[in-house]
Design a protein around this motif. Structure first.
Motif, PDB file in Angstrom:
ATOM      1  N   PRO A 204       0.833  -1.145   0.062  1.00 31.81           N
ATOM      2  CA  PRO A 204      -0.098  -0.012  -0.221  1.00 31.81           C
ATOM      3  C   PRO A 204       1.025   1.326  -0.096  1.00 31.81           C
ATOM      4  N   TYR A 205       2.213   1.077  -0.171  1.00 31.54           N
ATOM      5  CA  TYR A 205       2.924   2.299  -0.293  1.00 31.54           C
ATOM      6  C   TYR A 205       2.448   3.543  -1.055  1.00 31.54           C
ATOM      7  N   LEU A 206       2.314   3.351  -2.306  1.00 24.59           N
ATOM      8  CA  LEU A 206       1.590   4.449  -3.058  1.00 24.59           C
ATOM      9  C   LEU A 206       0.464   4.902  -2.576  1.00 24.59           C
ATOM     10  N   GLY A 207      -0.417   4.016  -2.062  1.00 23.89           N
ATOM     11  CA  GLY A 207      -1.693   4.504  -1.440  1.00 23.89           C
ATOM     12  C   GLY A 207      -1.594   5.335  -0.231  1.00 23.89           C
ATOM     13  N   MET A 208      -0.729   4.961   0.614  1.00 25.28           N
ATOM     14  CA  MET A 208      -0.331   5.689   1.630  1.00 25.28           C
ATOM     15  C   MET A 208      -0.030   7.215   1.534  1.00 25.28           C
ATOM     16  N   LEU A 209       0.934   7.284   0.328  1.00 21.85           N
ATOM     17  CA  LEU A 209       1.561   8.433  -0.055  1.00 21.85           C
ATOM     18  C   LEU A 209       0.209   9.455  -0.497  1.00 21.85           C
ATOM     19  N   ALA A 210      -0.541   8.830  -1.215  1.00 24.73           N
ATOM     20  CA  ALA A 210      -1.511   9.458  -2.105  1.00 24.73           C
ATOM     21  C   ALA A 210      -2.628  10.001  -1.010  1.00 24.73           C
ATOM     22  N   LEU A 211      -3.137   9.012  -0.004  1.00 24.32           N
ATOM     23  CA  LEU A 211      -4.152   9.579   0.902  1.00 24.32           C
ATOM     24  C   LEU A 211      -3.570  10.010   2.291  1.00 24.32           C
ATOM     25  N   ALA A 212      -2.260  10.317   2.347  1.00 21.40           N
ATOM     26  CA  ALA A 212      -1.853  10.830   3.543  1.00 21.40           C
ATOM     27  C   ALA A 212      -2.178  12.545   3.626  1.00 21.40           C
ATOM     28  N   ASP A 213      -2.431  12.966   4.644  1.00 23.31           N
ATOM     29  CA  ASP A 213      -2.287  14.498   4.885  1.00 23.31           C
ATOM     30  C   ASP A 213      -0.951  15.036   5.220  1.00 23.31           C
ATOM     31  N   ALA A 214      -0.138  14.392   5.580  1.00 20.89           N
ATOM     32  CA  ALA A 214       1.139  14.592   5.963  1.00 20.89           C
ATOM     33  C   ALA A 214       2.040  13.464   6.291  1.00 20.89           C
ATOM     34  N   ILE A 215       3.214  13.540   6.198  1.00 18.99           N
ATOM     35  CA  ILE A 215       4.156  12.345   5.944  1.00 18.99           C
ATOM     36  C   ILE A 215       5.322  12.520   6.972  1.00 18.99           C
ATOM     37  N   VAL A 216       5.680  11.051   7.479  1.00 16.20           N
ATOM     38  CA  VAL A 216       7.037  11.339   8.294  1.00 16.20           C
ATOM     39  C   VAL A 216       7.978  10.264   7.554  1.00 16.20           C
ATOM     40  N   VAL A 217       9.268  10.611   7.177  1.00  9.77           N
ATOM     41  CA  VAL A 217      10.023   9.683   6.470  1.00  9.77           C
ATOM     42  C   VAL A 217      11.357   9.691   7.220  1.00  9.77           C
ATOM     43  N   GLY A 218      12.034   8.467   7.308  1.00  6.93           N
ATOM     44  CA  GLY A 218      13.506   8.565   7.832  1.00  6.93           C
ATOM     45  C   GLY A 218      14.541   9.187   6.882  1.00  6.93           C
ATOM     46  N   VAL A 219      15.622   9.675   7.477  1.00  5.84           N
ATOM     47  CA  VAL A 219      16.468  10.049   6.659  1.00  5.84           C
ATOM     48  C   VAL A 219      17.414   9.290   5.900  1.00  5.84           C
ATOM     49  N   ASP A 220      17.332   8.047   6.262  1.00  7.28           N
ATOM     50  CA  ASP A 220      18.116   6.911   5.710  1.00  7.28           C
ATOM     51  C   ASP A 220      18.071   6.795   4.112  1.00  7.28           C
ATOM     52  N   SER A 221      16.925   7.015   3.428  1.00  6.45           N
ATOM     53  CA  SER A 221      16.560   6.808   2.308  1.00  6.45           C
ATOM     54  C   SER A 221      16.407   8.090   1.379  1.00  6.45           C
TER      55      SER A 221
END
Length: 339
Positions: free
Chosen positions: A235-252
């Motif tokens: 569901p990665y793309l779906g999470m990006l599409a449906l999120a109102d904000a995003i938390v992401v690690g700096v490792d990637s």
């Protein structure tokens, strides 16, 4: 004779991060791209300057996939694919144009070099360079819209605002502390609580089973979580599409670039643990462009337009198309100037 589109090949490394950059540029071009999957043998470990223009680094299966008619445009990424690209150009009599992503040891035969701002400048002057922020990727507006429609019901029960959490893991240039997964989970949950919303969490293979379990244990709000190996569509793309904000690690680099492609507020975790010069440069640039803030700080401004490095590269290629690819017609399986 009727004119035809240029023949485009993409050499896909067996490293997903490299392959995605090639595919992203291919997606952004108006012409279809044929994917050539590269498999490597032990000779691929040698320096590009030793291998020259050759296919000696490929295994037998990968070599057998390379045969005429040769492409007009070749898109590559990474050290191991460059000797192969140069060999293909040689077989095509120099006609093939090469677009290469990432800083090469040699620039011979490259027509357009895609160089991230966080990489060192090229000292060679004979190659045209387009500088990009982050890495080219496949998170386009079209693919986000498709994922939104396809996965809306999967996340419909989660109250908004929804916070997507993209968890990677310790890497060569990022030294997370031992309890990083628990810390990330608690801090992400605190942000979601302050918003009155919910969480959508995905982990990667680098997260590891133990850290993924520690992260999951912190989630006391309504949430959906997914990890590699779980059944069903990722569901990665779906999470990006449906999120109102995003938390992401700096490792990637890829995940940060893809998060910033949504045009939504992006919070980064782990910026104080960076030890690699390139990642420090990328994170600093994303901060400067207003695309990210540190997790725990307020995102109190309007995000800039979505980050679209692949689209930028495609536009440069299209600007060169008339010069690179004069009107062509297919004659007996080969390309020649239309008359």
């Amino acid at each position: 004779m009727s004119s035809v589109s240029p023949v485009v090949w993409g050499l896909l490394d067996d490293r997903p991060g490299h392959a995605t950059q090639v595919q992203g540029i291919g997606d952004a071009l108006p012409w279809p791209m044929v994917e050539k999957h590269m498999g490597f043998g032990w000779l691929s470990r040698f320096d590009v300057r030793i291998l020259g223009a050759s296919v000696v680094g490929l295994n037998r299966k990968a070599r057998s996939a390379l045969e005429p008619p040769w492409p007009d445009l070749l898109i590559t990424c990474g050290r191991r694919c460059l000797p192969v690209a140069r060999w293909i150009k040689k077989q095509a009599g120099g006609r093939t144009r090469i677009v290469h992503v990432m800083r090469p040891a040699v620039s011979t035969d490259i027509d357009l070099l895609v160089l991230p701002h966080h990489d060192r400048k090229l000292t060679h002057e004979e190659v045209e360079v387009v500088r990009v922020t982050g890495a080219p990727h496949r998170v386009s507006a079209r693919r986000l819209n498709e994922a939104r429609e396809r996965m809306a019901q999967r996340f419909a029960h989660l109250p908004r605002p929804r916070l997507a959490v993209l968890a990677g893991g310790p890497a060569r240039h990022v030294q997370y502390r031992r309890d990083w997964a628990r810390d990330l989970g608690l801090r992400a949950m605190a942000l979601a609580q302050s918003m009155g919303g919910s969480l959508m969490v995905t982990t990667s293979r680098r997260t590891g089973e133990t850290s993924a379990a520690e992260l999951e244990a912190t989630l006391k709000l309504p949430h959906v979580s997914w990890k590699p190996g779980d059944p069903g569509e990722n569901p990665y793309l779906g999470m990006l599409a449906l999120a109102d904000a995003i938390v992401v690690g700096v490792d990637s680099v890829s995940m940060m670039s893809e998060a910033c492609a949504t045009g939504k507020p992006v919070y980064v975790y782990g910026g104080d643990k960076l030890v690699g010069h390139k990642l420090k440069m990328l994170v600093a640039r994303l901060f400067k462009e207003g695309r990210i803030v540190a997790l725990g700080d307020p995102f109190d401004h309007t995000p800039p337009p979505p980050l679209d490095s692949a689209g930028l590269v495609a536009r440069v290629v299209m600007e060169r198309a008339e010069l690179w690819f004069p009107p062509v017609a297919r004659v007996n399986g080969t390309l020649s100037e239309a008359r």
